[in-house]
Design a protein around this motif. Structure first.
Motif, short mmCIF file in Angstrom:
data_model
loop_
_atom_site.label_atom_id
_atom_site.label_comp_id
_atom_site.label_asym_id
_atom_site.label_seq_id
_atom_site.Cartn_x
_atom_site.Cartn_y
_atom_site.Cartn_z
N LEU A 40 54.13 35.28 27.82
CA LEU A 40 53.65 36.57 28.30
C LEU A 40 53.14 37.45 27.15
N PHE A 41 53.81 37.37 26.01
CA PHE A 41 53.48 38.20 24.85
C PHE A 41 52.03 37.97 24.41
N PHE A 42 51.57 36.74 24.56
CA PHE A 42 50.23 36.39 24.08
C PHE A 42 49.20 36.27 25.21
N LEU A 46 48.55 40.89 31.16
CA LEU A 46 49.30 42.14 31.26
C LEU A 46 48.50 43.36 30.84
N SER A 47 47.20 43.22 30.57
CA SER A 47 46.39 44.39 30.27
C SER A 47 45.42 44.65 31.42
N LYS A 48 45.11 45.89 31.66
CA LYS A 48 44.31 46.32 32.80
C LYS A 48 43.00 45.55 32.92
N GLU A 123 53.57 47.81 38.84
CA GLU A 123 53.39 47.22 40.17
C GLU A 123 52.26 46.19 40.15
N GLU A 124 51.15 46.55 39.49
CA GLU A 124 50.03 45.62 39.43
C GLU A 124 50.35 44.42 38.53
N ALA A 125 51.11 44.66 37.48
CA ALA A 125 51.51 43.55 36.61
C ALA A 125 52.33 42.53 37.39
N VAL A 126 53.29 43.01 38.16
CA VAL A 126 54.12 42.11 38.96
C VAL A 126 53.29 41.38 40.01
N GLU A 127 52.35 42.09 40.62
CA GLU A 127 51.48 41.46 41.62
C GLU A 127 50.66 40.34 41.00
N ARG A 128 50.12 40.57 39.82
CA ARG A 128 49.33 39.54 39.14
C ARG A 128 50.18 38.30 38.86
N LEU A 129 51.39 38.51 38.38
CA LEU A 129 52.25 37.39 38.05
C LEU A 129 52.62 36.59 39.29
N ASN A 130 52.84 37.27 40.39
CA ASN A 130 53.18 36.57 41.63
C ASN A 130 52.01 35.77 42.18
N LYS A 131 50.80 36.24 41.91
CA LYS A 131 49.61 35.54 42.38
C LYS A 131 49.21 34.39 41.46
N ASN A 132 49.80 34.35 40.27
CA ASN A 132 49.49 33.31 39.29
C ASN A 132 50.46 32.15 39.50
N GLU A 133 49.93 30.98 39.82
CA GLU A 133 50.78 29.85 40.16
C GLU A 133 51.75 29.48 39.05
N PHE A 134 51.25 29.47 37.81
CA PHE A 134 52.12 29.10 36.70
C PHE A 134 53.29 30.07 36.58
N TYR A 135 53.00 31.38 36.54
CA TYR A 135 54.06 32.35 36.35
C TYR A 135 54.99 32.43 37.56
N ALA A 136 54.44 32.31 38.76
CA ALA A 136 55.30 32.33 39.94
C ALA A 136 56.33 31.20 39.88
N ASN A 137 55.87 30.01 39.46
CA ASN A 137 56.78 28.87 39.34
C ASN A 137 57.75 29.04 38.18
N ALA A 138 57.25 29.55 37.05
CA ALA A 138 58.09 29.70 35.86
C ALA A 138 59.22 30.69 36.09
#
Length: 321
Positions: A40-42, A46-48, A123-138
């Motif tokens: 996530l750090f890289f 996580l930027s608009k 809120e948007e950061a969390v939404e993006r992560l949930n929509k991203n298959e890799f992060y949702a699984n991780a």
């Protein structure tokens, strides 16, 4: 000349990518909170506008600090304060220059949501992560839950807690290797803990007392220099800022919350006689009222000691100034 500059720029970019890869795990390697936090750090997710990530302001080459006075956020906006290094923060009690965060998790939230930095609502950061298959699984694999504010910040903080450094010439010296420090650095250490009285504020393993001090840079005009006062509204702390640790300080220039000093030598020269450098500073700590009367050689020696606090992985980037 333009061709040479382009080649050097390309080499620098490739080196940065290599440096980042050493910290950033591949998709198949994300098994822990720390590895997820590194990913996530890289990640620009996580930027608009998806153009920046945490390492944009906290460069791994320079102990996760920035080499600019103020970092550029989305749209080229400048941060209000200099971006400090992120190494050796696991034992700290306050974060940001003004101490407004009291945990690494709380600190991780600030840059993501700041309009001058990454500019993304949580809120948007969390939404993006949930929509991203890799992060949702991780997140499901590691936290047994979908991405949310709490586990996002926990992952980032877990990675930042891995950035501890204890492999410097100074560490080898105090562990019994009398030849680990050059003579100048040994003299500098004696001055640091002697007539320089530097360890009054920069003490302990990471060379910070975890307190706030006003060193006299605040002149009563710029509220960005009011420091801790902006958080507490207590006039007795006008101009006070968090005392930073000094490990890896030789690669984190420029210095102070406003990047005022470009070199370590200029920092030591300031402490040698603060009023001679900043004559209109107010609420300066009483311990800085009298000049230290360090000679030019003394100052050079203290700088050599500070350089010796650099972990081996960053040593190639020590400033020559």
């Amino acid at each position: 000349m333009k061709k040479v500059y382009t080649i050097l720029t390309l080499i620098g970019f490739v080196f940065l990518l290599i440096t980042q890869v050493s910290f950033m795990p591949g998709n198949d390697e994300v098994q822990t909170r720390e590895q997820l936090g590194s990913k996530l750090f890289f990640d620009n997710i996580l930027s608009k506008d998806r153009t920046l990530n945490c390492s944009s302001c906290h460069n791994p080459e320079f102990a996760f600090a920035d080499t600019a006075v103020f970092s550029k956020g989305i749209g080229g906006k400048l941060t209000a304060r200099n971006s400090p290094g992120l190494t050796n923060l696991s034992g700290r009690t306050h974060f940001f220059w003004d101490g407004r965060a009291t945990s690494l998790e709380e600190q991780a939230l600030g840059p993501i949501t700041s309009p001058d930095e990454m500019g993304l609502s949580i809120e948007e950061a969390v939404e993006r992560l949930n929509k991203n298959e890799f992060y949702a699984n991780a997140f499901q694999k590691i936290f047994k839950a979908a991405p949310n504010k709490d586990n996002l910040l926990k992952a980032l903080a877990a990675f930042e807690r891995t950035l501890e450094t204890t492999n410097s010439p100074y560490d080898r010296y105090i562990n019994g290797d009398d030849n680990a420090l050059p003579a100048a650095a040994v003299r500098g250490r004696n001055i640091f803990i002697g007539k320089g009285n530097c360890n009054n504020c920069h003490s302990g393993e990471d060379f910070t007392a975890d307190r706030f001090k006003s060193i006299g840079l605040y002149n009563g005009k710029d509220l960005n220099d009011a420091g801790r006062f902006k958080i507490t509204k207590d006039s007795t702390v006008l101009g006070e800022f968090k005392i930073p640790g000094l490990r890896n300080v030789a690669v984190t220039a420029p210095y102070m919350h406003n990047g005022k000093f470009k070199t370590l030598r200029s920092v030591v020269e300031y402490y040698n006689n603060p009023s001679a450098v900043v004559s209109d500073g107010i609420n300066r700590d009483l311990s800085l009222d009298k000049p230290l009367n360090l000679s030019s050689q003394d100052i050079d020696d203290v700088v050599e000691f500070l350089k010796a606090l650099t972990d081996d992985r960053f040593a190639k980037n020590i400033s020559k100034n």
